[in-house]
Enzyme design. Structure first.
Site, PDB file in Angstrom:
ATOM      1  CG  HIS A  65      -1.944  -1.110   1.203  1.00 45.20           C
ATOM      2  ND1 HIS A  65      -3.123  -1.086   0.484  1.00 45.20           N
ATOM      3  CD2 HIS A  65      -1.920  -2.315   1.828  1.00 45.20           C
ATOM      4  CE1 HIS A  65      -3.786  -2.215   0.668  1.00 45.20           C
ATOM      5  NE2 HIS A  65      -3.066  -2.983   1.471  1.00 45.20           N
ATOM      6  CG  ASN A 138      -7.583  -4.734   0.376  1.00 41.62           C
ATOM      7  OD1 ASN A 138      -6.916  -3.750   0.675  1.00 41.62           O
ATOM      8  ND2 ASN A 138      -7.115  -5.970   0.476  1.00 41.62           N
ATOM      9  CE1 TYR A 348      -2.316  -5.292   7.757  1.00 41.67           C
ATOM     10  CE2 TYR A 348      -2.953  -3.030   7.319  1.00 41.67           C
ATOM     11  CZ  TYR A 348      -2.879  -4.347   6.918  1.00 41.67           C
ATOM     12  OH  TYR A 348      -3.351  -4.717   5.684  1.00 41.67           O
TER      13      TYR A 348
END
EC number: 1.11.1.6
Length: 492
Positions: A65, A138, A348
């Site tokens: 990303h 997404n 993350y």
């Protein structure tokens, strides 16, 4: 003088140049030298500072990303869901919550074209009164793998070859041949949806299964879905080449220009709800991220609307430093045992600490807008002003206490410790159903893309045979057509 009163901000700019420490700079054009042509002096502090700052402008790129665009706005509840969740920001219709949203491509580098065939990220940060809530999703409702153990591998397979730095189909199809759960995702990626026209005409999905908890403690599984009010539009290959050839940042520009012109993008938020007591009634595992939930059985329920009405003020501060993590939730929203979600919760936050430092949640774009309090302190780049004398808990000298308890999932887990696949894999049914739902011309375009990928000269006969066997199990006609195009005799 209070050193914390005037924090670094363009709002405190002077009319003349200064050093980082505030000293005036009387010449920002020339280095300090011995004579007009002499060597530069090491004592030219301003030059050294200017170059040193320049040398450190770039931070580590997101491992996925990397290419993205952000915008700000609000989320407004339009339908009552208080019977499903005690989340404060969903407490009643009409409640508005400020948000920031980041759209992105997934695999390619920070400056890559926005017309490449690739999933798109759709991440929303809600600044609620109970803390931030990150819904990190997404544009597709499924993913390639169901267990986060394989996440580094699937990313490595899609990333460029470490020897040549070229993205190559043989690497992708080699890896995915070992994970047939990826077939459903391929029916999205290689479909016409694989190249969105721009970010405004793109759906979003939470992808993973979360849980909602109401005031009584009742838990429901939930899937989140974003639907654009302006509809879904995508680019075919020839259109993508034309658009990308003239502007490699077309989606970013479209988003920025639309908001600047007052044409605010809007999405409706829908949820699908499942009672955990009913999860065994389906021929798939509801916590399997490679599956969609049938809308005829579990219909979409409207919740609210997302409106983006303000462009970001600074790309680096509000896009590059913007950080999301699926682990950041609020009371009334929690996790499920979705194996990919469980690993994303760690990965993350860990990658943000690597990119931005341990205090990344102190950055203005990531910090909660509500009051907050803990003993997480110090570390690199800590710029929070604190004057407490007690930095431990509990203490009779500090009135800070535990917060009031709130309902959390309390399901009993039992079983032996083991590493294994789930019982209901069912890898072929849903991709086959999706393929058969398309018009013939759409099926043909999907087949052409599949043939193109499997025609890579480094893909072996054995590998093509495996892929043909997979697609035959999804749809016999599709598999036979693929075998004919590849000139391979099906093994089943």
């Amino acid at each position: 003088m209070d050193p914390y009163r005037n924090r670094p901000s363009s709002g405190f700019n002077t009319p003349f140049w200064t050093t980082n420490s505030g000293a005036p700079v009387w010449n920002n054009n020339s280095s300090l030298t011995v004579g007009s042509r002499g060597p530069i002096l090491l004592e030219d502090y301003h030059l050294i500072e200017k170059l040193a700052n320049f040398d450190r402008e770039r931070i580590p790129e997101r491992v996925v990303h990397a290419r993205g665009a952000s915008a700000k706005g609000f989320f407004e509840v339009t339908h009552d869901v208080s019977h499903l969740t005690c989340a404060d920001f969903l407490r009643a219709p009409g409640v508005q919550t400020p948000v920031i949203v980041r759209f992105s491509t997934v695999i390619h580098e920070r400056g890559s074209p926005e017309t490449l065939r690739d999933p798109r990220g759709f991440a929303v940060k809600f600044y609620t009164r109970e803390g931030n809530f990150d819904l990190v999703g997404n544009n597709f409702p499924v993913f390639f793998i169901r267990d986060g153990m394989k996440f580094p591998d699937v990313v490595h397979a899609f990333k460029p070859n470490p020897k040549s730095h070229l993205q190559e189909n043989w690497r992708i199809f080699d890896f995915l041949s070992h994970v047939p759960e990826s077939l459903h995702m391929l029916t999205f990626l290689l479909d016409d949806l694989g190249i969105p026209q721009d970010y405004r005409h793109m759906e979003g999905s939470g992808v993973n299964t979360y849980t909602l908890i109401n005031k009584a403690g009742k838990v429901h599984y939930v899937k989140f879905h974003w639907k654009p009010t302006c509809g879904v539009k995508c680019l075919l290959e020839n259109e993508a080449i034309k658009v990308g050839g003239s502007n490699h940042s077309h989606a970013t520009q479209d988003l920025y220009d639309s908001i600047s012109a007052g044409n605010y993008p809007e999405w409706k938020l829908y949820i699908q709800i499942m009672d955990p007591a009913h999860e065994d009634k389906f021929d798939f595992d509801p916590l399997d991220v490679t599956k969609t939930w049938p809308e005829d059985i579990l219909p979409l329920q409207p919740v609210g609307r997302l409106v983006l009405n303000k462009n970001i003020d600074n790309f680096f501060a509000e896009n590059e430093q913007l950080a999301f993590c699926p682990g950041i939730v609020v009371p009334g929203v929690s996790y499920s045992e979705d194996k990919l979600l469980q690993t994303r919760i760690f990965s993350y936050s860990d990658t943000q600490r690597h990119r931005l430092g341990p205090n990344y949640l102190q950055l203005p774009v990531n910090a909660p807008k509500c009051a907050h309090h803990n003993n997480h302190h110090e570390g690199f780049m800590n710029f929070m002003h604190r004057d407490e004398e007690v930095n431990y808990f509990p203490s009779r000298c500090d009135p800070a206490r535990n917060a009031e308890s709130f309902p959390v999932p309390s399901a009993i887990c039992s079983g032996k410790r083991e590493k294994c696949v789930i019982e209901k894999e069912n890898n072929f049914k849903q991709p086959g159903e999706r393929y058969r739902s398309w018009a013939p011309d759409r099926q043909e375009r999907f087949l052409n893309r599949l043939v193109g990928g499997l025609s890579d000269p480094r893909i072996t006969h054995e590998l093509r045979t495996i892929w043909i066997s997979y697609w035959i199990q999804c749809d016999k006609s599709l598999g036979q057509k693929l075998a004919t195009r590849l000139n391979v005799k099906p093994s089943i």
